[in-house]
Design a protein around this motif. Structure first.
Motif, PDB file in Angstrom:
ATOM      1  N   VAL A   1     -25.937 -11.859 -45.623  1.00  0.00           N
ATOM      2  CA  VAL A   1     -27.064 -11.312 -44.858  1.00  0.00           C
ATOM      3  C   VAL A   1     -27.018  -9.794 -44.946  1.00  0.00           C
ATOM      4  N   ILE A   2     -28.157  -9.181 -45.245  1.00  0.00           N
ATOM      5  CA  ILE A   2     -28.250  -7.717 -45.272  1.00  0.00           C
ATOM      6  C   ILE A   2     -28.919  -7.268 -43.979  1.00  0.00           C
ATOM      7  N   GLY A   3     -28.325  -6.267 -43.325  1.00  0.00           N
ATOM      8  CA  GLY A   3     -28.926  -5.775 -42.093  1.00  0.00           C
ATOM      9  C   GLY A   3     -28.267  -4.500 -41.631  1.00  0.00           C
ATOM     10  N   ASP A   4     -28.748  -4.005 -40.496  1.00  0.00           N
ATOM     11  CA  ASP A   4     -28.014  -2.911 -39.868  1.00  0.00           C
ATOM     12  C   ASP A   4     -27.170  -3.548 -38.764  1.00  0.00           C
ATOM     13  N   ARG A   5     -26.415  -2.702 -38.055  1.00  0.00           N
ATOM     14  CA  ARG A   5     -25.508  -3.241 -37.043  1.00  0.00           C
ATOM     15  C   ARG A   5     -26.262  -4.065 -35.985  1.00  0.00           C
ATOM     16  N   ALA A   6     -27.420  -3.533 -35.565  1.00  0.00           N
ATOM     17  CA  ALA A   6     -28.205  -4.207 -34.528  1.00  0.00           C
ATOM     18  C   ALA A   6     -28.720  -5.565 -35.006  1.00  0.00           C
ATOM     19  N   PHE A   7     -29.139  -5.621 -36.276  1.00  0.00           N
ATOM     20  CA  PHE A   7     -29.646  -6.893 -36.812  1.00  0.00           C
ATOM     21  C   PHE A   7     -28.543  -7.951 -36.825  1.00  0.00           C
ATOM     22  N   HIS A   8     -27.350  -7.569 -37.306  1.00  0.00           N
ATOM     23  CA  HIS A   8     -26.240  -8.533 -37.356  1.00  0.00           C
ATOM     24  C   HIS A   8     -25.843  -8.984 -35.952  1.00  0.00           C
ATOM     25  N   ALA A   9     -25.782  -8.031 -35.002  1.00  0.00           N
ATOM     26  CA  ALA A   9     -25.398  -8.377 -33.627  1.00  0.00           C
ATOM     27  C   ALA A   9     -26.357  -9.417 -33.062  1.00  0.00           C
ATOM     28  N   GLN A  10     -27.650  -9.197 -33.282  1.00  0.00           N
ATOM     29  CA  GLN A  10     -28.678 -10.108 -32.782  1.00  0.00           C
ATOM     30  C   GLN A  10     -28.578 -11.458 -33.503  1.00  0.00           C
ATOM     31  N   HIS A  11     -28.391 -11.424 -34.818  1.00  0.00           N
ATOM     32  CA  HIS A  11     -28.351 -12.655 -35.597  1.00  0.00           C
ATOM     33  C   HIS A  11     -27.107 -13.484 -35.272  1.00  0.00           C
ATOM     34  N   ILE A  12     -25.974 -12.807 -35.033  1.00  0.00           N
ATOM     35  CA  ILE A  12     -24.753 -13.524 -34.673  1.00  0.00           C
ATOM     36  C   ILE A  12     -24.970 -14.258 -33.347  1.00  0.00           C
ATOM     37  N   LYS A  13     -25.657 -13.585 -32.405  1.00  0.00           N
ATOM     38  CA  LYS A  13     -25.965 -14.215 -31.112  1.00  0.00           C
ATOM     39  C   LYS A  13     -26.818 -15.469 -31.316  1.00  0.00           C
ATOM     40  N   GLU A  14     -27.827 -15.373 -32.186  1.00  0.00           N
ATOM     41  CA  GLU A  14     -28.700 -16.518 -32.466  1.00  0.00           C
ATOM     42  C   GLU A  14     -27.917 -17.645 -33.126  1.00  0.00           C
ATOM     43  N   MET A  15     -27.010 -17.290 -34.032  1.00  0.00           N
ATOM     44  CA  MET A  15     -26.212 -18.307 -34.719  1.00  0.00           C
ATOM     45  C   MET A  15     -25.252 -18.999 -33.750  1.00  0.00           C
ATOM     46  N   GLU A  16     -24.747 -18.237 -32.777  1.00  0.00           N
ATOM     47  CA  GLU A  16     -23.851 -18.842 -31.786  1.00  0.00           C
ATOM     48  C   GLU A  16     -24.612 -19.848 -30.924  1.00  0.00           C
ATOM     49  N   ALA A  17     -25.882 -19.499 -30.613  1.00  0.00           N
ATOM     50  CA  ALA A  17     -26.704 -20.391 -29.788  1.00  0.00           C
ATOM     51  C   ALA A  17     -27.146 -21.621 -30.579  1.00  0.00           C
ATOM     52  N   MET A  18     -27.429 -21.426 -31.891  1.00  0.00           N
ATOM     53  CA  MET A  18     -27.908 -22.539 -32.725  1.00  0.00           C
ATOM     54  C   MET A  18     -27.162 -22.523 -34.046  1.00  0.00           C
ATOM     55  N   PRO A  19     -25.906 -23.011 -34.073  1.00  0.00           N
ATOM     56  CA  PRO A  19     -25.080 -22.918 -35.289  1.00  0.00           C
ATOM     57  C   PRO A  19     -25.674 -23.623 -36.500  1.00  0.00           C
ATOM     58  N   ASP A  20     -26.528 -24.614 -36.289  1.00  0.00           N
ATOM     59  CA  ASP A  20     -27.061 -25.358 -37.429  1.00  0.00           C
ATOM     60  C   ASP A  20     -28.414 -24.854 -37.907  1.00  0.00           C
TER      61      ASP A  20
ATOM     62  N   ARG B   1     -34.771  -4.113 -51.579  1.00  0.00           N
ATOM     63  CA  ARG B   1     -35.127  -2.718 -51.872  1.00  0.00           C
ATOM     64  C   ARG B   1     -34.687  -1.859 -50.693  1.00  0.00           C
ATOM     65  N   PHE B   2     -33.822  -0.887 -50.974  1.00  0.00           N
ATOM     66  CA  PHE B   2     -33.303  -0.005 -49.923  1.00  0.00           C
ATOM     67  C   PHE B   2     -34.193   1.225 -49.845  1.00  0.00           C
ATOM     68  N   THR B   3     -34.880   1.369 -48.747  1.00  0.00           N
ATOM     69  CA  THR B   3     -35.913   2.397 -48.643  1.00  0.00           C
ATOM     70  C   THR B   3     -35.477   3.638 -47.875  1.00  0.00           C
ATOM     71  N   ARG B   4     -34.350   3.556 -47.180  1.00  0.00           N
ATOM     72  CA  ARG B   4     -33.931   4.690 -46.345  1.00  0.00           C
ATOM     73  C   ARG B   4     -32.438   4.942 -46.428  1.00  0.00           C
ATOM     74  N   PRO B   5     -32.028   6.195 -46.505  1.00  0.00           N
ATOM     75  CA  PRO B   5     -30.593   6.490 -46.496  1.00  0.00           C
ATOM     76  C   PRO B   5     -29.953   6.041 -45.187  1.00  0.00           C
ATOM     77  N   GLY B   6     -28.707   5.611 -45.285  1.00  0.00           N
ATOM     78  CA  GLY B   6     -27.999   5.185 -44.081  1.00  0.00           C
ATOM     79  C   GLY B   6     -26.840   4.278 -44.447  1.00  0.00           C
ATOM     80  N   ASP B   7     -26.053   3.920 -43.463  1.00  0.00           N
ATOM     81  CA  ASP B   7     -24.961   2.961 -43.669  1.00  0.00           C
ATOM     82  C   ASP B   7     -25.398   1.622 -43.087  1.00  0.00           C
ATOM     83  N   TYR B   8     -25.502   0.614 -43.942  1.00  0.00           N
ATOM     84  CA  TYR B   8     -25.924  -0.715 -43.511  1.00  0.00           C
ATOM     85  C   TYR B   8     -24.790  -1.693 -43.796  1.00  0.00           C
TER      86      TYR B   8
END
Ligand code: CU
Length: 153
Positions: free
Chosen positions: A84-103, A125-132
């Motif tokens: 999964v490609i994301g920023d820190r906030a995206f992964h944090a949110q997605h991990i929460k969703e996966m914990e609620a619905m692992p399947d 396509r990476f459109t903005r500089p940053g650490d992801y």
């Protein structure tokens, strides 16, 4: 009678439209921070990664802002993984969703699911500089070290 029904219908239609619009936009804005889906034909480079037992073969990936990368990921581990490609906030949110619905199947444009032995590609396509971050958001995996940094400059 006809009139009354029509008056009832209009707010329902508006509500449905509003909800559909809100849902449609919901998953998109956060992509602006770390890029957007890319077309494989526009990729300037291919980066191959192996997903193993709670780790990826690469810890850091360096990308130029504006570059489209085709990631090719092979799962050589004994269990299912994601890329999964994301920023820190995206992964944090997605991990929460996966914990609620692992399947819950992941079929978003910024992720792939990999069964043991499987190889899949994802073009981004990476459109903005940053650490992801790339990572596996299956409960426990990211925390166990299954992530890496994408430095966009
Ligand atoms: Cu995993």
């Amino acid at each position: 009678m006809k009139c009354a029904r029509r008056f009832l219908c209009i707010p329902v239609v508006w509500l449905a439209c509003g909800l559909a619009l809100a849902h449609g936009l919901e998953g998109k804005p956060e992509w602006n921070t770390f890029g957007m889906p890319g077309t494989p034909g526009a990729a300037t480079r291919t980066i191959a990664l192996v997903a193993g037992d709670m780790r990826y073969s690469l810890k850091t990936v360096a990308v130029k802002s504006g570059e489209t990368i085709r990631f090719v990921i092979t799962n050589r581990g004994p269990s299912k993984h994601e890329f999964v490609i994301g920023d820190r906030a995206f992964h944090a949110q997605h991990i929460k969703e996966m914990e609620a619905m692992p399947d819950m199947p992941m079929d978003e444009a910024n992720s792939v699911d990999l069964k043991p032995g499987e190889t899949k590609s994802l073009t981004w396509r990476f459109t903005r500089p940053g650490d992801y971050l790339f990572g596996c958001d299956i409960p426990g995996h990211f925390q166990a070290g299954m992530s890496g940094t994408i430095k966009v400059r």
